[in-house]
Design an enzyme around this catalytic site. Sequence first.
Site, short mmCIF file in Angstrom:
data_model
loop_
_atom_site.label_atom_id
_atom_site.label_comp_id
_atom_site.label_asym_id
_atom_site.label_seq_id
_atom_site.Cartn_x
_atom_site.Cartn_y
_atom_site.Cartn_z
N LYS A 13 0.84 -1.21 0.00
CA LYS A 13 0.00 0.00 0.00
C LYS A 13 0.88 1.26 0.00
O LYS A 13 0.68 2.15 -0.81
CB LYS A 13 -0.93 0.02 1.23
N ARG A 88 -10.07 0.81 8.34
CA ARG A 88 -9.62 -0.53 8.68
C ARG A 88 -10.66 -1.31 9.45
O ARG A 88 -10.42 -2.47 9.82
CB ARG A 88 -8.40 -0.39 9.59
N ARG A 127 11.82 -5.51 5.00
CA ARG A 127 11.48 -4.10 4.74
C ARG A 127 12.39 -3.15 5.51
O ARG A 127 12.77 -3.39 6.65
CB ARG A 127 10.03 -3.83 5.14
N ARG A 160 11.06 -1.27 10.92
CA ARG A 160 9.95 -0.89 11.79
C ARG A 160 9.88 -1.84 12.98
O ARG A 160 10.08 -3.03 12.82
CB ARG A 160 8.64 -0.92 10.99
N ARG A 171 -0.76 -9.01 13.28
CA ARG A 171 -1.35 -8.03 12.36
C ARG A 171 -2.17 -8.73 11.26
O ARG A 171 -3.19 -8.22 10.82
CB ARG A 171 -0.26 -7.16 11.74
P1 AP5 Z 1 4.77 -1.61 1.88
O1 AP5 Z 1 4.45 -0.80 0.68
O2 AP5 Z 1 5.50 -0.96 2.98
O3 AP5 Z 1 3.44 -2.34 2.42
P2 AP5 Z 1 2.17 -1.78 3.19
O4 AP5 Z 1 0.98 -2.42 2.55
O5 AP5 Z 1 2.19 -0.30 3.27
O6 AP5 Z 1 2.40 -2.48 4.60
P3 AP5 Z 1 2.29 -1.87 6.08
O7 AP5 Z 1 3.02 -2.79 6.99
O8 AP5 Z 1 2.65 -0.44 6.11
O9 AP5 Z 1 0.79 -2.05 6.31
P4 AP5 Z 1 0.07 -2.05 7.63
O10 AP5 Z 1 -1.31 -1.89 7.16
O11 AP5 Z 1 0.31 -3.21 8.50
O12 AP5 Z 1 0.77 -0.86 8.45
P5 AP5 Z 1 0.34 0.64 8.76
O13 AP5 Z 1 1.54 1.47 8.79
O14 AP5 Z 1 -0.80 1.05 7.91
O15 AP5 Z 1 5.57 -2.91 1.37
C1 AP5 Z 1 6.00 -3.91 2.28
C2 AP5 Z 1 7.36 -4.47 1.84
O16 AP5 Z 1 7.21 -5.18 0.62
C3 AP5 Z 1 8.41 -3.38 1.55
O17 AP5 Z 1 9.66 -3.87 1.94
C4 AP5 Z 1 8.33 -3.19 0.03
O18 AP5 Z 1 9.56 -2.74 -0.51
C5 AP5 Z 1 7.99 -4.59 -0.43
N1 AP5 Z 1 7.14 -4.61 -1.63
C6 AP5 Z 1 6.11 -3.76 -1.95
N2 AP5 Z 1 5.54 -4.10 -3.12
C7 AP5 Z 1 6.21 -5.22 -3.56
C8 AP5 Z 1 6.09 -6.04 -4.72
N3 AP5 Z 1 5.14 -5.81 -5.64
N4 AP5 Z 1 6.93 -7.09 -4.84
C9 AP5 Z 1 7.89 -7.34 -3.89
N5 AP5 Z 1 8.07 -6.57 -2.79
C10 AP5 Z 1 7.23 -5.53 -2.61
O19 AP5 Z 1 -0.23 0.48 10.24
C11 AP5 Z 1 0.64 0.17 11.30
C12 AP5 Z 1 -0.14 0.08 12.60
O20 AP5 Z 1 -0.74 1.37 12.89
C13 AP5 Z 1 -1.32 -0.90 12.60
O21 AP5 Z 1 -0.91 -2.21 12.94
C14 AP5 Z 1 -2.23 -0.29 13.65
O22 AP5 Z 1 -1.76 -0.60 14.94
C15 AP5 Z 1 -2.04 1.21 13.44
N6 AP5 Z 1 -3.03 1.76 12.50
C16 AP5 Z 1 -2.77 2.32 11.27
N7 AP5 Z 1 -3.91 2.71 10.68
C17 AP5 Z 1 -4.92 2.39 11.54
C18 AP5 Z 1 -6.33 2.53 11.48
N8 AP5 Z 1 -6.97 3.06 10.39
N9 AP5 Z 1 -7.06 2.09 12.55
C19 AP5 Z 1 -6.46 1.55 13.63
N10 AP5 Z 1 -5.12 1.39 13.74
C20 AP5 Z 1 -4.37 1.81 12.70
MG MG Z 2 2.38 1.10 4.84
#
Ligand code: AP5
Ligand code: MG
Length: 216
Positions: A13, A88, A127, A160, A171
């Site tokens: 994402k 979410r 990552r 991270r 997660r």
């Molecule tokens: P990346 O692009 O970083 O993936 P992502 O989908 O953004 O993954 P996140 O871990 O950021 O998602 P998340 O939803 O768990 O975390 P968030 O920060 O939103 O890619 C991942 C890896 O793969 C990278 O190394 C990249 O280089 C590689 N990659 C990408 N595309 C690829 C491809 N096509 N092929 C190969 N490799 C690839 O949330 C974190 C925490 O915050 C949550 O757990 C929660 O506690 C809190 N939080 C955030 N939003 C909310 C909400 N709305 N409500 C409640 N809690 C929330």
């Molecule tokens: Mg992300």
Amino acid sequence: MKIILLGPPGAGKGTQAKLISDKYSIPHISTGDIFRKNISEKTPLGVKAKSYIDKGQLVPDELTIDIVNDRLKNDDCKKGFLLDGFPRTVKQAEALDDFLNNNGSKIDTALLIDVPEKFILDRMTGRRVCTACGASYHIRFNPPKVESKCDACGGELIQRKDDTEETVKERLTVYSNQTQPLVEYYKNNDSLSIVDGTREINDVFKNISNILGSDK
Ligand code: AP5
Ligand code: MG
Ligand code: ZN
């Protein structure tokens, strides 16, 4: 252009959000990035959010919804926005619909980046993220040009804290219990589009661009 990115942790994402936001000139709003910024600045919100994020659990809706509503009131969101990691929960999705409805608008596209669970652990443990701009890299799949330095801004790359095997598993469970129902929610609204997130980063982006169209 009002877009939501859906998909499990590690689906790509954040990676795709940067590309979409550049191409279509719309702000990239990531609730995860907002929480991490607050954590690093030790704000009251950051202190509360940290206890949930470190365990891989969701920050409560009451805290999250207001932050997004406030952000969407900014002028830069007038011609569109890209939400990454929000909504979410069904409650968050309903709150977002209410907010937009009150302003006479709605979500145009909910884009699901589909990646089966077996790919996720490799992606998360390899990552590296930029401490300055939040860009994601991967030690094998998307390495930076200079080790530990962000290509975009030169910031330092770190792992991270919630990218450990144990937290990633939690997660994923949270995703399937609380976030997966949104796929049905947006399907019922006729706004769901799905892309295969197992392809290479540029191929995924091409497919997304085809769905969103070429208009700026
Ligand atoms: P990346 O692009 O970083 O993936 P992502 O989908 O953004 O993954 P996140 O871990 O950021 O998602 P998340 O939803 O768990 O975390 P968030 O920060 O939103 O890619 C991942 C890896 O793969 C990278 O190394 C990249 O280089 C590689 N990659 C990408 N595309 C690829 C491809 N096509 N092929 C190969 N490799 C690839 O949330 C974190 C925490 O915050 C949550 O757990 C929660 O506690 C809190 N939080 C955030 N939003 C909310 C909400 N709305 N409500 C409640 N809690 C929330
Ligand atoms: Mg992300
Ligand atoms: Zn950077």
